[in-house]
Each structure stands twice: as structure tokens, then as C-alpha cells.
Design an enzyme around this catalytic site. Sequence first.
Site, short mmCIF file in Angstrom:
data_model
loop_
_atom_site.label_atom_id
_atom_site.label_comp_id
_atom_site.label_asym_id
_atom_site.label_seq_id
_atom_site.Cartn_x
_atom_site.Cartn_y
_atom_site.Cartn_z
N CYS A 42 10.97 -1.11 2.58
CA CYS A 42 11.93 -1.92 1.81
C CYS A 42 11.16 -2.68 0.72
O CYS A 42 10.37 -3.56 1.03
CB CYS A 42 12.64 -2.90 2.75
SG CYS A 42 13.56 -4.20 1.93
N CYS A 45 11.50 -6.43 0.78
CA CYS A 45 10.76 -7.01 1.90
C CYS A 45 9.27 -7.08 1.56
O CYS A 45 8.62 -8.10 1.80
CB CYS A 45 10.95 -6.18 3.17
SG CYS A 45 12.66 -6.09 3.74
#
Length: 116
Positions: A42, A45
Amino acid sequence: MASACATLSSVKELETKLASLETKEVVIYFYGSSQENGVSWCSDCAASKQTILSNSEKRRDNLEFIKCEVGGRDLWKDSKNEFRTGKFSLNSIPTLLAIRLSGGEIKQQVLKFEED
């Protein structure tokens, strides 16, 4: 000095950890699991991880910080992912969830910040 933060990877592990805390303020950082290269699949993230973790080290002693991996990309994208359903009902990651516990149960959700 704040204690080291736990890293968990399932709702069951998270619920067990919360139950063991009795009464406490908790911040849970939900993020995509790391790939073989050590970086989360991600991108949001990966971009936010260092800032969030460095600030978690500066937290006050009575605040528990928990890191929780929600799985690989395919697992997270599954609408039946255990973090998308039930108690936590995440819509996106990264997510920071601040809660207050009483007797190991969630008493109050203080903040839920999800990246759009």
C-alpha cells in the site's frame, strides 16, 4: 518511557491484546502488510509509516500503540476481509483508530482517521 508497540496480524490477535489491557487508551495503526522487500504493498501506508511510527515512540506512558497488518493486497481487497467486517469495519488503509478501554472492552471510539 512508553513500552514497545505490538505488531499483530489478525482480528483475533487484536481482540486478545485489547482484552489483556483492561483499562487503557489505545491507538491502533492499521496498514498493508509488507512485501518481501520490507515495504508495504500500500503506497499510502509506505509513505506514512515512518511519520506515524516515529511519533508513536513519543507517546505518553498511559497510551498503548498497536500496529496491525491487514494482510496482502488481494486479502485486503476481498470485501470479506476480517478487518473490513465486524467490530473494526475499516474502509481504507492506512487507518488510525483511537479508543478507550474499560475491562478490556471498547468503551469509546475517540478517533477514526482513514486515508481516502
